[in-house]
Scaffold this active site. Structure first.
Site, PDB file in Angstrom:
ATOM      1  N   ASN A 123       0.801  -1.237   0.000  1.00 27.06           N
ATOM      2  CA  ASN A 123       0.000   0.000   0.000  1.00 27.06           C
ATOM      3  C   ASN A 123       0.831   1.284   0.000  1.00 27.06           C
ATOM      4  O   ASN A 123       0.475   2.269  -0.638  1.00 27.06           O
ATOM      5  CB  ASN A 123      -1.015  -0.018   1.146  1.00 27.06           C
ATOM      6  CG  ASN A 123      -0.383  -0.124   2.497  1.00 27.06           C
ATOM      7  OD1 ASN A 123       0.682  -0.716   2.650  1.00 27.06           O
ATOM      8  ND2 ASN A 123      -1.019   0.440   3.493  1.00 27.06           N
ATOM      9  N   SER A 163      -0.751  -7.984   6.867  1.00 26.73           N
ATOM     10  CA  SER A 163      -2.004  -8.321   7.551  1.00 26.73           C
ATOM     11  C   SER A 163      -1.749  -9.086   8.858  1.00 26.73           C
ATOM     12  O   SER A 163      -0.725  -9.765   9.004  1.00 26.73           O
ATOM     13  CB  SER A 163      -2.883  -9.172   6.632  1.00 26.73           C
ATOM     14  OG  SER A 163      -2.223 -10.386   6.359  1.00 26.73           O
ATOM     15  N   GLU A 212       4.312  -5.275  12.096  1.00 28.64           N
ATOM     16  CA  GLU A 212       3.540  -4.042  11.871  1.00 28.64           C
ATOM     17  C   GLU A 212       2.270  -4.449  11.146  1.00 28.64           C
ATOM     18  O   GLU A 212       2.282  -4.681   9.937  1.00 28.64           O
ATOM     19  CB  GLU A 212       4.370  -3.054  11.030  1.00 28.64           C
ATOM     20  CG  GLU A 212       5.595  -2.500  11.734  1.00 28.64           C
ATOM     21  CD  GLU A 212       5.251  -1.452  12.783  1.00 28.64           C
ATOM     22  OE1 GLU A 212       4.158  -0.850  12.704  1.00 28.64           O
ATOM     23  OE2 GLU A 212       6.082  -1.231  13.681  1.00 28.64           O
ATOM     24  N   CYS A 241      -2.856   1.766   6.370  1.00 33.80           N
ATOM     25  CA  CYS A 241      -3.050   0.937   7.563  1.00 33.80           C
ATOM     26  C   CYS A 241      -3.620   1.730   8.740  1.00 33.80           C
ATOM     27  O   CYS A 241      -4.318   1.169   9.571  1.00 33.80           O
ATOM     28  CB  CYS A 241      -1.737   0.286   7.971  1.00 33.80           C
ATOM     29  SG  CYS A 241      -0.399   1.470   8.170  1.00 33.80           S
TER      30      CYS A 241
HETATM   31  P1  NAD Z   1       0.038  -9.317   3.321  1.00 30.84           P
HETATM   32  O1  NAD Z   1       0.150  -9.842   4.692  1.00 30.84           O
HETATM   33  O2  NAD Z   1      -0.816 -10.019   2.336  1.00 30.84           O
HETATM   34  O3  NAD Z   1       1.479  -9.166   2.644  1.00 30.84           O
HETATM   35  C1  NAD Z   1       2.563  -8.532   3.254  1.00 30.84           C
HETATM   36  C2  NAD Z   1       3.840  -9.236   2.870  1.00 30.84           C
HETATM   37  O4  NAD Z   1       3.775 -10.586   3.307  1.00 30.84           O
HETATM   38  C3  NAD Z   1       4.090  -9.294   1.377  1.00 30.84           C
HETATM   39  O5  NAD Z   1       5.474  -9.101   1.156  1.00 30.84           O
HETATM   40  C4  NAD Z   1       3.656 -10.689   1.002  1.00 30.84           C
HETATM   41  O6  NAD Z   1       4.319 -11.197  -0.127  1.00 30.84           O
HETATM   42  C5  NAD Z   1       4.048 -11.470   2.218  1.00 30.84           C
HETATM   43  N1  NAD Z   1       3.243 -12.684   2.375  1.00 30.84           N
HETATM   44  C6  NAD Z   1       2.046 -12.953   1.847  1.00 30.84           C
HETATM   45  N2  NAD Z   1       1.630 -14.174   2.221  1.00 30.84           N
HETATM   46  C7  NAD Z   1       2.596 -14.687   2.998  1.00 30.84           C
HETATM   47  C8  NAD Z   1       2.742 -15.909   3.708  1.00 30.84           C
HETATM   48  N3  NAD Z   1       1.823 -16.858   3.680  1.00 30.84           N
HETATM   49  N4  NAD Z   1       3.864 -16.086   4.435  1.00 30.84           N
HETATM   50  C9  NAD Z   1       4.789 -15.117   4.488  1.00 30.84           C
HETATM   51  N5  NAD Z   1       4.690 -13.936   3.845  1.00 30.84           N
HETATM   52  C10 NAD Z   1       3.613 -13.720   3.117  1.00 30.84           C
HETATM   53  O7  NAD Z   1      -0.440  -7.852   3.570  1.00 30.84           O
HETATM   54  P2  NAD Z   1      -0.886  -6.773   2.520  1.00 30.84           P
HETATM   55  O8  NAD Z   1      -2.182  -7.179   1.872  1.00 30.84           O
HETATM   56  O9  NAD Z   1       0.251  -6.458   1.622  1.00 30.84           O
HETATM   57  O10 NAD Z   1      -1.168  -5.502   3.449  1.00 30.84           O
HETATM   58  C11 NAD Z   1      -2.427  -5.229   4.010  1.00 30.84           C
HETATM   59  C12 NAD Z   1      -2.430  -5.327   5.501  1.00 30.84           C
HETATM   60  O11 NAD Z   1      -1.236  -4.812   6.031  1.00 30.84           O
HETATM   61  C13 NAD Z   1      -3.527  -4.534   6.156  1.00 30.84           C
HETATM   62  O12 NAD Z   1      -4.045  -5.261   7.233  1.00 30.84           O
HETATM   63  C14 NAD Z   1      -2.831  -3.299   6.673  1.00 30.84           C
HETATM   64  O13 NAD Z   1      -3.467  -2.659   7.750  1.00 30.84           O
HETATM   65  C15 NAD Z   1      -1.511  -3.851   7.047  1.00 30.84           C
HETATM   66  N6  NAD Z   1      -0.483  -2.818   7.017  1.00 30.84           N
HETATM   67  C16 NAD Z   1       0.096  -2.462   8.187  1.00 30.84           C
HETATM   68  C17 NAD Z   1       1.030  -1.453   8.182  1.00 30.84           C
HETATM   69  C18 NAD Z   1       1.706  -1.001   9.435  1.00 30.84           C
HETATM   70  O14 NAD Z   1       2.630  -0.203   9.338  1.00 30.84           O
HETATM   71  N7  NAD Z   1       1.311  -1.475  10.598  1.00 30.84           N
HETATM   72  C19 NAD Z   1       1.363  -0.832   6.990  1.00 30.84           C
HETATM   73  C20 NAD Z   1       0.760  -1.246   5.824  1.00 30.84           C
HETATM   74  C21 NAD Z   1      -0.167  -2.255   5.843  1.00 30.84           C
END
Ligand code: NAD
Length: 446
Positions: A103, A177, A198, A232
């Site tokens: 994002n 997530s 995070e 987020c």
């Molecule tokens: P995601 O968890 O789908 O992906 C994040 C990362 O994890 C990516 O690099 C992805 O390739 C990797 N990933 C995906 N599946 C995986 C698995 N099974 N095992 C290990 N790694 C895996 O998250 P997203 O859809 O990219 O982001 C959305 C979420 O992230 C929302 O909930 C949002 O609130 C949160 N977010 C939090 C922050 C923060 O700073 N706290 C910032 C941005 C987004």
């Protein structure tokens, strides 16, 4: 002089690398913004505000303060150790793995990297596969700046992420997530690897009857619809006092029109949803809801209008899952106990916002509820100051970063006591009549 191998880069080397990174980002800023526009339809202004300039500010701050953060700190000695000099040394963890989301794909990849490098760690970094254009520019920049043995960028999705998690790491920093965060934590636990997680969640935004409603509406509209709601810390839903709900909703709709005009689809200041899967998820949230504003969409261009939903049921999908898109439910409350019931229904959020001109109320919210961070009478801006920690609590995450907090996150604090041959006989047997003395010494230990 010692002939032991140097395992970690010196502070001078780290500063030089961070300076080189700063120069390279400045050189390629236009390219980064173009990639962000391709991945998320981000307007250049937003890309600079929330991504490139944000990262450059983090770099400037870190370069300026790194020597001070890294120098061993002498602390007051303990009477029990007298005579001695006592220190805290900051030590790199070693090999760090960073996973980033899509994002804010530049900022959320580079900000942790800066902390990890500043602390002297080597890094393997996986940008999000869902923002491939930004991922490619990140790889290009980092390959130009760092030796591949020190910082490696690997592109790929969950399969690659899972393979990486099978290796042993000294620290894992994950942004994404909550569901995947739990998987990361489990994988890390196998090797007792420390983590920063995070994560996300539903961040409430409260509008009290004492609030300046027009100001609240404008700031909430900005915080919710910037980056098309894919933030987020975006306000997930608004809890507004019943007595001001109608007026607030009117101001909110006016604020949305002021920001993006009558047709946001044609406005280049308004972005798009990242992909079809998220588009469909978001459209699904609108089923059976009462829409006060927006609600239109275009699957081909991945456009969803800034949308306001009126009083959805707390059991509905839109009020059960993190929205992470341009849909803002407005829920009314009458009594503070109702507000409390709603707030307590949810897991600890990453952010919480309160709009009120009533200190007693705002302080009660800050003191009584657990959440990552937030603002009184604004949204999102607690991220701007790199002297403030950023991170969640409970379901919204573990750990914190930005500025010195990032350096501390990626450093192990090592306690070191340095003694000379001067002796202090207290601790040695025979103990005889030393019991009283030990009590006294512990009382004045520091
Ligand atoms: P995601 O968890 O789908 O992906 C994040 C990362 O994890 C990516 O690099 C992805 O390739 C990797 N990933 C995906 N599946 C995986 C698995 N099974 N095992 C290990 N790694 C895996 O998250 P997203 O859809 O990219 O982001 C959305 C979420 O992230 C929302 O909930 C949002 O609130 C949160 N977010 C939090 C922050 C923060 O700073 N706290 C910032 C941005 C987004």
């Amino acid at each position: 002089m010692s002939t032991l191998n140097k395992t970690y880069p010196s502070v001078a080397v780290r500063v030089a690398l961070l300076k080189k990174l700063k120069t390279q980002i400045k050189k390629q800023e236009k390219e980064i913004c173009e990639a962000l526009a391709k991945d998320l339809g981000k307007p250049t202004f937003e890309s600079m505000l929330t991504e490139t300039q944000f990262v450059l500010a983090e770099l400037r701050h870190t370069i300026k303060h790194l020597r001070g953060w890294a120098v061993p700190k002498r602390i007051p000695g303990s009477m029990l150790n007298f005579p001695a000099k006592e220190y805290i040394y900051q030590h790199p963890y070693g090999r760090v793995l960073i996973f980033a989301p899509w994002n804010y794909p530049f900022q959320l990849t580079l900000a942790p990297l800066i902390g990890a490098v500043a602390a002297g760690n080597s890094v393997v970094l996986k940008p999000s596969e869902m923002a491939p254009n930004t991922g490619a520019v990140i790889k290009d920049i980092l390959t130009k700046v760092f030796d591949i043995k020190f910082v490696t960028v690997i592109e790929g999705g969950p399969l690659l992420a899972k393979e990486l998690l099978k290796q042993q790491w000294d620290y894992i920093f994950y942004t994404g997530s909550t569901a995947i965060g739990k998987e990361i934590y489990q994988a890390a636990a196998k090797n007792l690897t420390p983590v920063t997680l995070e994560l996300g969640g539903k961040s409430p935004c409260i509008v009290h009857e004492s609030a300046s409603l027009k100001v609240a509406a404008k700031r909430i509209a900005w915080g919710k619809f910037v980056n098309t709601g894919q933030t987020c810390v975006a306000p997930d839903f608004v809890l507004v006092h019943e007595s001001v709900k109608q007026q607030f909703t009117q101001y909110l709709i006016s604020a949305i029109k002021d920001l993006y005009g009558e047709n946001p689809e044609e406005n280049t200041d308004y972005g798009k949803i990242i992909n079809k899967k998220h588009f469909q998820r978001l459209i699904g949230y609108l089923e059976g809801t009462k829409i006060s504003h927006g609600g239109t969409s275009n699957e081909t261009s991945l456009y969803i209008a800034p949308t306001v939903v009126d009083n959805p049921s707390l059991q509905s999908a839109v009020m059960s899952e993190e929205i992470f898109g341009p849909i803002l439910p407005i829920i009314s409350y009458t009594y503070e106990k109702d507000l409390d019931t709603i707030l307590k229904k949810y897991e600890h959020s990453l952010a919480l916002y309160v709009f009120a001109n009533n200190k007693e109320f705002t302080n009660a919210i800050i003191e009584n509820y657990a959440f990552g961070g937030g603002c009184i009478n604004d949204t999102l801006v607690h991220l701007v100051n790199n002297q403030l920690p950023f991170g969640g609590i409970g379901n919204s995450g573990i750990g914190k970063y930005h500025g010195k907090y990032s350096f501390d996150t990626f450093s192990h604090s090592k306690a070191i006591v340095k003694r000379s041959k001067l002796e202090n006989p207290l601790r040695y047997a025979p103990y005889k009549k030393k019991t009283k003395l030990i009590k006294l010494l512990y009382r004045f230990i520091n």
